[in-house]
Scaffold this motif. Structure first.
Motif, PDB file in Angstrom:
ATOM      1  N   PHE A   1       0.828  -1.199   0.000  1.00 32.66           N
ATOM      2  CA  PHE A   1       0.000   0.000   0.000  1.00 32.66           C
ATOM      3  C   PHE A   1       0.867   1.255   0.000  1.00 32.66           C
ATOM      4  CE2 PHE A   1      -3.363  -2.830   1.363  1.00 32.66           C
ATOM      5  CZ  PHE A   1      -4.514  -2.235   0.857  1.00 32.66           C
ATOM      6  N   PHE A   2       0.371   2.266  -0.700  1.00 34.84           N
ATOM      7  CA  PHE A   2       0.934   3.612  -0.666  1.00 34.84           C
ATOM      8  C   PHE A   2      -0.179   4.552  -0.207  1.00 34.84           C
ATOM      9  CE2 PHE A   2       3.221   1.119  -3.754  1.00 34.84           C
ATOM     10  CZ  PHE A   2       4.548   1.370  -3.435  1.00 34.84           C
ATOM     11  N   PRO A   3       0.147   5.795   0.147  1.00 34.79           N
ATOM     12  CA  PRO A   3      -0.929   6.700   0.567  1.00 34.79           C
ATOM     13  C   PRO A   3      -2.058   6.779  -0.457  1.00 34.79           C
ATOM     14  CG  PRO A   3       1.179   7.655   1.126  1.00 34.79           C
ATOM     15  CD  PRO A   3       1.476   6.411   0.348  1.00 34.79           C
ATOM     16  N   ASN A   4      -1.720   6.684  -1.754  1.00 34.25           N
ATOM     17  CA  ASN A   4      -2.738   6.680  -2.808  1.00 34.25           C
ATOM     18  C   ASN A   4      -2.361   5.631  -3.843  1.00 34.25           C
ATOM     19  OD1 ASN A   4      -4.558   9.021  -2.116  1.00 34.25           O
ATOM     20  ND2 ASN A   4      -2.600  10.074  -2.168  1.00 34.25           N
ATOM     21  N   GLY A   5      -2.829   4.416  -3.632  1.00 30.88           N
ATOM     22  CA  GLY A   5      -2.562   3.352  -4.570  1.00 30.88           C
ATOM     23  C   GLY A   5      -1.938   2.146  -3.897  1.00 30.88           C
TER      24      GLY A   5
ATOM     25  N   PHE B   1      -6.812  -2.257 -12.325  1.00 31.68           N
ATOM     26  CA  PHE B   1      -5.363  -2.189 -12.435  1.00 31.68           C
ATOM     27  C   PHE B   1      -4.941  -1.456 -13.695  1.00 31.68           C
ATOM     28  CE2 PHE B   1      -6.100  -5.688  -9.546  1.00 31.68           C
ATOM     29  CZ  PHE B   1      -5.133  -5.479  -8.578  1.00 31.68           C
ATOM     30  N   ASP B   2      -3.771  -0.846 -13.626  1.00 28.69           N
ATOM     31  CA  ASP B   2      -3.209  -0.106 -14.758  1.00 28.69           C
ATOM     32  C   ASP B   2      -2.401  -1.072 -15.624  1.00 28.69           C
ATOM     33  OD1 ASP B   2      -1.991   1.598 -16.518  1.00 28.69           O
ATOM     34  OD2 ASP B   2      -0.877   2.731 -15.013  1.00 28.69           O
ATOM     35  N   PRO B   3      -2.792  -1.270 -16.893  1.00 26.21           N
ATOM     36  CA  PRO B   3      -2.059  -2.223 -17.737  1.00 26.21           C
ATOM     37  C   PRO B   3      -0.583  -1.873 -17.888  1.00 26.21           C
ATOM     38  CG  PRO B   3      -4.126  -1.568 -18.764  1.00 26.21           C
ATOM     39  CD  PRO B   3      -3.930  -0.673 -17.585  1.00 26.21           C
ATOM     40  N   SER B   4      -0.267  -0.571 -17.918  1.00 28.36           N
ATOM     41  CA  SER B   4       1.130  -0.170 -18.113  1.00 28.36           C
ATOM     42  C   SER B   4       1.997  -0.471 -16.895  1.00 28.36           C
ATOM     43  CB  SER B   4       1.208   1.318 -18.443  1.00 28.36           C
ATOM     44  OG  SER B   4       0.736   2.098 -17.349  1.00 28.36           O
TER      45      SER B   4
ATOM     46  N   VAL C   1       4.500 -18.045 -12.541  1.00 33.18           N
ATOM     47  CA  VAL C   1       4.746 -16.676 -12.992  1.00 33.18           C
ATOM     48  C   VAL C   1       4.367 -15.719 -11.868  1.00 33.18           C
ATOM     49  CG1 VAL C   1       4.199 -14.916 -14.712  1.00 33.18           C
ATOM     50  CG2 VAL C   1       4.263 -17.337 -15.363  1.00 33.18           C
ATOM     51  N   MET C   2       5.270 -14.823 -11.546  1.00 34.49           N
ATOM     52  CA  MET C   2       5.002 -13.821 -10.510  1.00 34.49           C
ATOM     53  C   MET C   2       4.829 -12.456 -11.172  1.00 34.49           C
ATOM     54  SD  MET C   2       7.480 -14.971  -7.353  1.00 34.49           S
ATOM     55  CE  MET C   2       8.975 -15.092  -8.329  1.00 34.49           C
ATOM     56  N   LEU C   3       3.645 -11.905 -11.046  1.00 36.95           N
ATOM     57  CA  LEU C   3       3.307 -10.631 -11.671  1.00 36.95           C
ATOM     58  C   LEU C   3       3.060  -9.563 -10.619  1.00 36.95           C
ATOM     59  CD1 LEU C   3       0.692 -11.806 -14.336  1.00 36.95           C
ATOM     60  CD2 LEU C   3       3.052 -11.135 -14.797  1.00 36.95           C
ATOM     61  N   GLU C   4       3.320  -8.327 -11.009  1.00 39.18           N
ATOM     62  CA  GLU C   4       3.032  -7.179 -10.151  1.00 39.18           C
ATOM     63  C   GLU C   4       2.205  -6.190 -10.959  1.00 39.18           C
ATOM     64  OE1 GLU C   4       5.958  -4.910  -7.336  1.00 39.18           O
ATOM     65  OE2 GLU C   4       5.983  -3.895  -9.281  1.00 39.18           O
ATOM     66  N   ALA C   5       1.164  -5.631 -10.339  1.00 40.87           N
ATOM     67  CA  ALA C   5       0.318  -4.640 -11.013  1.00 40.87           C
ATOM     68  C   ALA C   5      -0.109  -3.583 -10.010  1.00 40.87           C
ATOM     69  CB  ALA C   5      -0.907  -5.309 -11.634  1.00 40.87           C
ATOM     70  N   PHE C   6      -0.208  -2.352 -10.494  1.00 35.79           N
ATOM     71  CA  PHE C   6      -0.552  -1.209  -9.629  1.00 35.79           C
ATOM     72  C   PHE C   6      -1.994  -0.783  -9.877  1.00 35.79           C
ATOM     73  CE2 PHE C   6      -1.028   3.346  -8.884  1.00 35.79           C
ATOM     74  CZ  PHE C   6      -0.534   3.467  -7.595  1.00 35.79           C
ATOM     75  N   THR C   7      -2.666  -0.390  -8.805  1.00 33.95           N
ATOM     76  CA  THR C   7      -4.007   0.183  -8.896  1.00 33.95           C
ATOM     77  C   THR C   7      -4.068   1.455  -8.066  1.00 33.95           C
ATOM     78  OG1 THR C   7      -6.364  -0.155  -8.443  1.00 33.95           O
ATOM     79  CG2 THR C   7      -4.811  -1.268  -6.988  1.00 33.95           C
ATOM     80  N   SER C   8      -4.788   2.428  -8.572  1.00 35.96           N
ATOM     81  CA  SER C   8      -4.986   3.660  -7.799  1.00 35.96           C
ATOM     82  C   SER C   8      -6.210   3.549  -6.902  1.00 35.96           C
ATOM     83  CB  SER C   8      -5.139   4.856  -8.740  1.00 35.96           C
ATOM     84  OG  SER C   8      -6.233   4.659  -9.626  1.00 35.96           O
ATOM     85  N   ALA C   9      -6.941   2.428  -7.008  1.00 28.25           N
ATOM     86  CA  ALA C   9      -8.159   2.232  -6.209  1.00 28.25           C
ATOM     87  C   ALA C   9      -7.822   1.618  -4.855  1.00 28.25           C
ATOM     88  CB  ALA C   9      -9.144   1.362  -6.978  1.00 28.25           C
ATOM     89  N   ALA C  10      -6.868   2.197  -4.172  1.00 26.72           N
ATOM     90  CA  ALA C  10      -6.471   1.703  -2.850  1.00 26.72           C
ATOM     91  C   ALA C  10      -5.790   2.843  -2.105  1.00 26.72           C
ATOM     92  CB  ALA C  10      -5.532   0.505  -2.970  1.00 26.72           C
ATOM     93  N   SER C  11      -5.835   2.784  -0.793  1.00 27.19           N
ATOM     94  CA  SER C  11      -5.177   3.812   0.013  1.00 27.19           C
ATOM     95  C   SER C  11      -5.063   3.324   1.456  1.00 27.19           C
ATOM     96  CB  SER C  11      -5.952   5.136  -0.026  1.00 27.19           C
ATOM     97  OG  SER C  11      -7.231   4.976   0.568  1.00 27.19           O
ATOM     98  N   TRP C  12      -4.230   4.012   2.212  1.00 31.12           N
ATOM     99  CA  TRP C  12      -4.139   3.739   3.646  1.00 31.12           C
ATOM    100  C   TRP C  12      -3.712   5.009   4.355  1.00 31.12           C
ATOM    101  CZ3 TRP C  12      -0.223   3.775   7.372  1.00 31.12           C
ATOM    102  CH2 TRP C  12       1.058   4.109   6.910  1.00 31.12           C
TER     103      TRP C  12
END
Length: 527
Positions: free
Chosen positions: A39-43, A66-69, A203-214
């Motif tokens: 988690f990040f403050p926004n994302g 999730f952001d495809p890029s 396969v280990m994948l990582e993906a970012f989403t802005s629909a999260a916060s803490w």
């Protein structure tokens, strides 16, 4: 001709249906093997593990939140060649944990639709009754018709009125279901992402989403008897990807932009007013204007004082959870574990602080230039802890006293304002101002009196702050006639500090008398 046309239309329909089926290639399930969330403050970054098929090919399906890029491999050596990441459209996705809520909404919508149909039927009945005309050729039947029509109209209008009230209630319930469902729907629920490729193992994948916060939240209790601040830390986190998760989570922190407002006092500077602004130099107008300008300058300064200077009381104590927080030069991370739903519901996690107490000195600060009652300050001269920036509920001896946003600062002296002591007050009154003029110079004599009242049942030691003018021009000379009692400190910008012990229920005065001399024909201007 007709047969050809029908055949052509049928062919176009089948082709459209086939294209639609391909375009709406709805996934039955999404990648749910989540190993960690950062988690990040926004994302947030999610780590997914995907098992390839027997032929080595794999397809990972991620929600549209999730952001495809942002998709990247964490173990690229185990993957053959490049992966392909594609965003696809779909009908709105309702996750399984929202299926019951959606069914309730649909059932309620059907109920409202049935009631609306009944309402339309009753309104149509009233319309027919209004438009129908009895047979005038049969007078006896007219009376019977009118009686029956009146009774039917009465019953219909009565039922319609009750039905409208029921519809309003049921529609309100429907809106409640719809609002709750929309609030819990995943972000980007009209699309999904596919990640395809070949690999020789997991396969280990990582993906970012802005629909999260803490965000962190504290309860800080100032224990005035034991002279320490008790710290309780909580973490509030949420994510709206549609994927429920339970397990390890890592929370990253960053320095925020907001600032904490604490008590401070600007220096009061005085300069020679430019010639073009001088009204008169030897008349009563000049005297009145000078005094009025001083008062307006003080009033304007009240707003500026609190905003501009934050040096003296700006540092806020920063502590971090001893067992749970890791610190580097660029970041701080906090490890927690637990369950967090994918519908945006906020979950609160308590962070073990190892009974963290911050040693402090309780200080009562009065600045009558800013407010009448006193600040309650916790001062830590040699703090060696940090607090992650966040909201804090303040308490004094277990009684709620206010809220604050904890900023991020390094170790060293730290100050936390814990609210106001309404029973300890200071009232400031100006002494009679006097302006004199001569051939060579003007003299402005002024001063003020401060009365500090301790309305508590105990003796209190208080810190009082005020100020003298600071000449910014060599032509202005400040002469301090008297300061009673003598101040403990006077800094380079003429800010005065007293430390006084006030008996219970007593009032103690402070008087300051000074004068300013300046060239004749000039006028003072306060900044």
């Amino acid at each position: 001709m007709k047969a050809s046309t029908v055949l052509l239309m049928l062919s176009v329909f089948l082709l459209f249906s086939a294209v639609s089926a391909i375009a709406l290639e709805i996934p039955e399930s999404y990648a749910d093997d989540i190993r960690n969330i950062e988690f990040f403050p926004n994302g947030a970054k999610f780590e997914f593990h995907v098992t390839p098929q027997d032929n080595g090919k794999f397809t990972a399906v991620l929600p549209g939140a999730f952001d495809p890029s942002s998709v990247r491999l964490l173990n690229p050596k185990d993957v053959y060649g490049n992966i392909m990441v594609t965003r696809r459209t779909r009908t709105r996705w309702t996750p399984g944990h929202l299926a019951q809520l959606k069914a309730q909404q649909e059932e309620q919508a059907e109920k409202v639709s049935g009631l609306e149909a009944r309402r339309e039927s009753l309104e149509q009945t009233l319309k027919l009754l209004a438009e129908s005309v009895p047979d005038k050729a049969n007078p006896a039947a007219i009376i019977t018709y009118i009686r029956d029509a009146e009774e039917m109209r009465h019953n219909t209008e009565k039922e319609l009125a009750a039905l409208k009230a029921t519809i309003a209630q049921e529609r309100e319930k429907l809106n409640m279901y719809a609002s709750e469902l929309n609030a819990k729907r995943p972000a980007g629920d009209d699309s999904y992402i596919t990640v395809t490729g070949e690999a020789g193992g997991t396969v280990m994948l990582e993906a970012f989403t802005s629909a999260a916060s803490w965000r962190p939240k504290y309860v800080l209790n100032l224990n005035t008897i034991g002279d320490h601040v008790e710290v309780y830390m909580y973490v509030i986190a949420s994510q709206k990807t549609g994927l429920n998760y339970e397990g390890d989570m890592t929370l990253h922190t960053k320095r925020p932009d907001e600032a904490v407002t604490t008590p401070s006092l600007d220096p009061l500077k005085v300069a020679i007013k430019p010639k073009e602004e001088t009204i008169a130099s030897t008349s009563l107008i000049s005297i009145k204007r000078t005094n009025r300008m001083y008062k307006s300058a003080v009033t304007a300064d009240e707003d500026a004082v609190e905003l501009e200077e934050e040096e003296e009381f700006a540092d806020i104590p920063q502590t971090e959870s001893r067992p749970a927080v890791r610190e580097s030069l660029s970041d701080r991370t906090l490890d927690i574990d637990g369950e967090i739903p994918g519908d945006g519901t906020e979950r609160e996690f308590e962070v073990r602080m190892s009974d963290l107490n911050l040693d402090c000195k309780t200080v009562i600060v009065l600045i009558p230039e800013l407010r009448n009652d006193a600040w309650i300050i916790a001062s830590m001269d040699e703090g060696n802890e940090h607090l992650i920036p966040g909201e804090a509920d303040l308490r004094v001896d277990n009684h709620s006293s206010g809220k604050i946003y904890i900023e991020e600062y390094g170790t060293g002296q730290k100050i936390i304002p814990f609210g106001y002591a309404e029973q300890i007050t200071a009232k400031k009154e100006r002494l009679a101002d006097k302006t004199g003029v001569s051939w060579f110079s003007g003299v402005f004599t002024s001063g003020y009196k401060i009365e500090i009242t301790n309305g508590t049942k105990d003796e209190q030691t208080v810190t009082v702050r005020d100020r003298l003018p600071v000449p910014t021009d060599d032509k202005i000379k400040l002469d301090v006639k008297s300061i009673e009692p003598k101040q403990k400190e006077r800094d380079a910008e003429n800010r005065l500090t007293w430390e006084l012990t006030i008996p219970a229920g007593a009032t103690v005065p402070i008087t300051v008398d000074y004068s300013l001399s300046y060239p004749s024909g000039e006028e003072l201007q306060y900044k």
